[in-house]
Design an enzyme around this catalytic site. Sequence first.
Site, PDB file in Angstrom:
ATOM      1  N   CYS A   9      17.656  52.906  92.841  1.00 48.95           N
ATOM      2  CA  CYS A   9      16.882  52.266  91.702  1.00 48.95           C
ATOM      3  C   CYS A   9      16.795  53.072  90.374  1.00 48.95           C
ATOM      4  CB  CYS A   9      15.338  52.184  92.377  1.00 48.95           C
ATOM      5  SG  CYS A   9      14.570  53.872  92.308  1.00 48.95           S
ATOM      6  N   ARG A  15      10.811  53.246  94.347  1.00 46.47           N
ATOM      7  CA  ARG A  15      11.369  52.213  95.318  1.00 46.47           C
ATOM      8  C   ARG A  15      12.493  52.702  96.355  1.00 46.47           C
ATOM      9  NH1 ARG A  15      13.197  47.949  91.105  1.00 46.47           N
ATOM     10  NH2 ARG A  15      13.632  49.903  90.026  1.00 46.47           N
ATOM     11  N   ASP A 126       9.464  47.195  90.469  1.00 43.03           N
ATOM     12  CA  ASP A 126       9.182  48.628  90.044  1.00 43.03           C
ATOM     13  C   ASP A 126       7.875  48.932  89.871  1.00 43.03           C
ATOM     14  OD1 ASP A 126       9.093  51.195  89.208  1.00 43.03           O
ATOM     15  OD2 ASP A 126      10.650  50.853  87.757  1.00 43.03           O
TER      16      ASP A 126
END
Length: 160
Positions: A9, A15, A126
């Site tokens: 990410c 994440r 996110d």
Amino acid sequence: MIYRVLFVCMGNICRSPTAEGVLRQFIRLNNMGDKVEVDSAGTHGYHVGEAPDSRTQRAAAVRGYNLSQLRARKVARQDLDYFDLVLAMDKNNLDNLQRLASPEQQEKIKLFMDFSKNFDDNEVPDPYYGLGHGFDLVLDMVEDAAQGLIEEIKEKLAHS
């Protein structure tokens, strides 16, 4: 054979470490510890050396995942050689990885949510700038996609 998976990410503090922690647990539960290696990284170096976001760690801990030992790092070109599967959390990070990759490495780069069975979303949102419930949604999505990924890895290992 060891199958190697890298989650990616942007900053590697929400994440991708969540996905790493969840998959590590699923690997243990499926007695695959000697067959699968997992790591996470970010496409940007904003948080190199930092632990996952405290909200990420709290949400994960409620579900029994310990992310406290993980540290952010930036994805490197050699990761694309080393890992068998490189999974982006969203299309932006997928694009960043594809630009970094050679033509031969392109086929191992995918979206993590491609392995999801119960979500239609192709991106893990996110949660960094959102409210607390975003971290739980990320966990829901990651657990679902990780289960699909475990099934895929079992099949690959059975045919290797």
